[in-house]
Write a protein that holds these residues in place. Structure first.
Motif, PDB file in Angstrom:
ATOM      1  N   GLU A 103      10.815 -16.135  -4.927  1.00 24.39           N
ATOM      2  CA  GLU A 103      11.414 -14.879  -4.599  1.00 24.39           C
ATOM      3  C   GLU A 103      10.883 -13.841  -5.541  1.00 24.39           C
ATOM      4  OE1 GLU A 103      15.556 -13.997  -6.213  1.00 24.39           O
ATOM      5  OE2 GLU A 103      15.996 -14.004  -3.940  1.00 24.39           O
ATOM      6  N   VAL A 104      10.659 -12.718  -5.330  1.00 22.87           N
ATOM      7  CA  VAL A 104       9.989 -11.718  -6.121  1.00 22.87           C
ATOM      8  C   VAL A 104      10.834 -10.878  -6.478  1.00 22.87           C
ATOM      9  CG1 VAL A 104       8.020 -10.182  -6.333  1.00 22.87           C
ATOM     10  CG2 VAL A 104       7.474 -12.253  -5.035  1.00 22.87           C
ATOM     11  N   GLN A 105      11.187 -10.441  -7.549  1.00 23.22           N
ATOM     12  CA  GLN A 105      12.142  -9.594  -8.355  1.00 23.22           C
ATOM     13  C   GLN A 105      11.349  -8.221  -8.212  1.00 23.22           C
ATOM     14  OE1 GLN A 105      15.294 -10.384  -9.200  1.00 23.22           O
ATOM     15  NE2 GLN A 105      14.811 -12.406  -8.285  1.00 23.22           N
ATOM     16  N   PRO A 106      11.971  -7.136  -7.838  1.00 21.50           N
ATOM     17  CA  PRO A 106      11.510  -5.801  -8.086  1.00 21.50           C
ATOM     18  C   PRO A 106      10.870  -5.313  -9.406  1.00 21.50           C
ATOM     19  CG  PRO A 106      13.467  -5.703  -7.094  1.00 21.50           C
ATOM     20  CD  PRO A 106      13.431  -7.148  -7.669  1.00 21.50           C
ATOM     21  N   HIS A 107       9.869  -4.822  -9.592  1.00 23.76           N
ATOM     22  CA  HIS A 107       9.300  -4.436 -11.054  1.00 23.76           C
ATOM     23  C   HIS A 107       8.527  -3.216 -10.607  1.00 23.76           C
ATOM     24  CE1 HIS A 107       6.575  -7.277  -8.779  1.00 23.76           C
ATOM     25  NE2 HIS A 107       5.613  -6.387  -9.387  1.00 23.76           N
TER      26      HIS A 107
ATOM     27  N   TRP B 133      -2.830   3.637  -5.225  1.00 28.93           N
ATOM     28  CA  TRP B 133      -2.375   2.141  -5.530  1.00 28.93           C
ATOM     29  C   TRP B 133      -2.555   1.470  -4.017  1.00 28.93           C
ATOM     30  CZ3 TRP B 133      -0.233   0.514  -9.735  1.00 28.93           C
ATOM     31  CH2 TRP B 133       0.187   1.379 -10.630  1.00 28.93           C
ATOM     32  N   THR B 134      -2.609   0.085  -4.198  1.00 30.74           N
ATOM     33  CA  THR B 134      -2.822  -0.724  -3.115  1.00 30.74           C
ATOM     34  C   THR B 134      -1.688  -1.886  -3.269  1.00 30.74           C
ATOM     35  OG1 THR B 134      -4.332  -2.220  -3.890  1.00 30.74           O
ATOM     36  CG2 THR B 134      -5.232  -0.344  -2.543  1.00 30.74           C
ATOM     37  N   VAL B 135      -0.836  -1.932  -2.315  1.00 29.96           N
ATOM     38  CA  VAL B 135       0.350  -3.226  -2.235  1.00 29.96           C
ATOM     39  C   VAL B 135      -0.243  -4.107  -1.318  1.00 29.96           C
ATOM     40  CG1 VAL B 135       2.522  -3.615  -2.183  1.00 29.96           C
ATOM     41  CG2 VAL B 135       1.872  -1.750  -3.486  1.00 29.96           C
TER      42      VAL B 135
ATOM     43  N   ILE C 205       5.025   2.987  -9.847  1.00 31.02           N
ATOM     44  CA  ILE C 205       5.809   2.543  -8.648  1.00 31.02           C
ATOM     45  C   ILE C 205       6.433   1.411  -8.739  1.00 31.02           C
ATOM     46  CG2 ILE C 205       3.896   3.759  -7.153  1.00 31.02           C
ATOM     47  CD1 ILE C 205       2.903   0.872  -6.727  1.00 31.02           C
ATOM     48  N   SER C 206       7.522   1.311  -8.044  1.00 32.42           N
ATOM     49  CA  SER C 206       8.441   0.078  -8.016  1.00 32.42           C
ATOM     50  C   SER C 206       8.365  -0.625  -6.765  1.00 32.42           C
ATOM     51  CB  SER C 206       9.800   0.396  -8.348  1.00 32.42           C
ATOM     52  OG  SER C 206       9.959   0.960  -9.435  1.00 32.42           O
ATOM     53  N   VAL C 207       7.862  -1.802  -6.998  1.00 33.54           N
ATOM     54  CA  VAL C 207       7.675  -2.791  -5.791  1.00 33.54           C
ATOM     55  C   VAL C 207       8.155  -4.149  -5.947  1.00 33.54           C
ATOM     56  CG1 VAL C 207       5.600  -1.767  -5.040  1.00 33.54           C
ATOM     57  CG2 VAL C 207       5.447  -3.350  -6.637  1.00 33.54           C
ATOM     58  N   SER C 208       8.337  -4.931  -4.983  1.00 33.36           N
ATOM     59  CA  SER C 208       8.562  -6.409  -5.085  1.00 33.36           C
ATOM     60  C   SER C 208       7.691  -7.033  -4.243  1.00 33.36           C
ATOM     61  CB  SER C 208       9.990  -6.458  -4.419  1.00 33.36           C
ATOM     62  OG  SER C 208      10.173  -6.248  -3.193  1.00 33.36           O
ATOM     63  N   GLU C 209       6.444  -6.946  -4.540  1.00 31.82           N
ATOM     64  CA  GLU C 209       5.202  -7.479  -3.610  1.00 31.82           C
ATOM     65  C   GLU C 209       4.575  -8.249  -4.853  1.00 31.82           C
ATOM     66  OE1 GLU C 209       5.363  -7.322  -0.507  1.00 31.82           O
ATOM     67  OE2 GLU C 209       6.747  -5.628  -0.287  1.00 31.82           O
TER      68      GLU C 209
ATOM     69  N   LYS D 264       1.059  -8.833  -4.896  1.00 31.09           N
ATOM     70  CA  LYS D 264      -0.406  -8.370  -5.206  1.00 31.09           C
ATOM     71  C   LYS D 264      -0.258  -6.638  -5.327  1.00 31.09           C
ATOM     72  CE  LYS D 264      -5.178  -8.377  -4.164  1.00 31.09           C
ATOM     73  NZ  LYS D 264      -6.260  -9.065  -3.018  1.00 31.09           N
ATOM     74  N   VAL D 265      -0.317  -6.113  -6.600  1.00 32.00           N
ATOM     75  CA  VAL D 265      -0.413  -4.702  -6.718  1.00 32.00           C
ATOM     76  C   VAL D 265      -1.586  -4.294  -7.522  1.00 32.00           C
ATOM     77  CG1 VAL D 265       0.945  -2.826  -7.788  1.00 32.00           C
ATOM     78  CG2 VAL D 265       2.140  -4.630  -6.632  1.00 32.00           C
ATOM     79  N   GLU D 266      -2.334  -3.348  -6.911  1.00 34.12           N
ATOM     80  CA  GLU D 266      -3.579  -2.869  -7.745  1.00 34.12           C
ATOM     81  C   GLU D 266      -3.605  -1.347  -7.776  1.00 34.12           C
ATOM     82  OE1 GLU D 266      -7.305  -5.738  -6.306  1.00 34.12           O
ATOM     83  OE2 GLU D 266      -6.351  -4.617  -4.554  1.00 34.12           O
ATOM     84  N   VAL D 267      -4.149  -0.824  -8.874  1.00 38.61           N
ATOM     85  CA  VAL D 267      -4.565   0.559  -9.026  1.00 38.61           C
ATOM     86  C   VAL D 267      -5.901   0.736  -8.807  1.00 38.61           C
ATOM     87  CG1 VAL D 267      -4.507   0.381 -11.567  1.00 38.61           C
ATOM     88  CG2 VAL D 267      -4.087   2.532 -10.621  1.00 38.61           C
ATOM     89  N   ILE D 268      -6.279   1.599  -8.164  1.00 38.63           N
ATOM     90  CA  ILE D 268      -7.539   2.102  -7.964  1.00 38.63           C
ATOM     91  C   ILE D 268      -8.097   3.348  -8.548  1.00 38.63           C
ATOM     92  CG2 ILE D 268      -9.316   2.572  -5.916  1.00 38.63           C
ATOM     93  CD1 ILE D 268      -7.744  -0.335  -5.767  1.00 38.63           C
ATOM     94  N   TYR D 269      -9.086   3.107  -9.297  1.00 34.09           N
ATOM     95  CA  TYR D 269      -9.830   4.021  -9.979  1.00 34.09           C
ATOM     96  C   TYR D 269     -11.128   4.501  -9.359  1.00 34.09           C
ATOM     97  CZ  TYR D 269      -6.320   3.148 -13.835  1.00 34.09           C
ATOM     98  OH  TYR D 269      -5.442   2.762 -14.294  1.00 34.09           O
ATOM     99  N   GLY D 270     -11.570   5.851  -9.626  1.00 38.70           N
ATOM    100  CA  GLY D 270     -12.829   6.342  -9.136  1.00 38.70           C
ATOM    101  C   GLY D 270     -13.684   6.874 -10.673  1.00 38.70           C
TER     102      GLY D 270
END
Length: 65
Positions: free
Chosen positions: A14-18, A33-35, A47-51, A53-59
């Motif tokens: 169970e993934v808790q929101p974070h 962001w990618t989720v 961002i708040s998610v309960s997933e 795999k969360v990534e932040v994408i930079y250029g």
């Protein structure tokens, strides 16, 4: 955060929101962001998610070396 919970189908995660907030990286700018490998349309810096795999994408900025 993850925790194991039991139910009729047995044990599962169970993934808790974070909340994730991006960090500034010299020479790079925030793109998105990618989720779970899907692009998130939000340009918010946190961002708040309960997933899982969360990534932040930079250029890379053009004038950065």
């Amino acid at each position: 955060m993850q925790r194991m919970v039991s139910g009729p189908a047995g044990m599962k995660r169970e993934v808790q929101p974070h909340t994730h907030c991006l960090q500034q990286v010299e020479g790079f700018s925030f793109l998105n962001w990618t989720v779970n490998e899907e692009t998130v349309e939000s340009q918010e810096l946190c961002i708040s998610v309960s997933e899982l795999k969360v990534e932040v994408i930079y250029g890379q900025l053009e004038n950065a070396i």
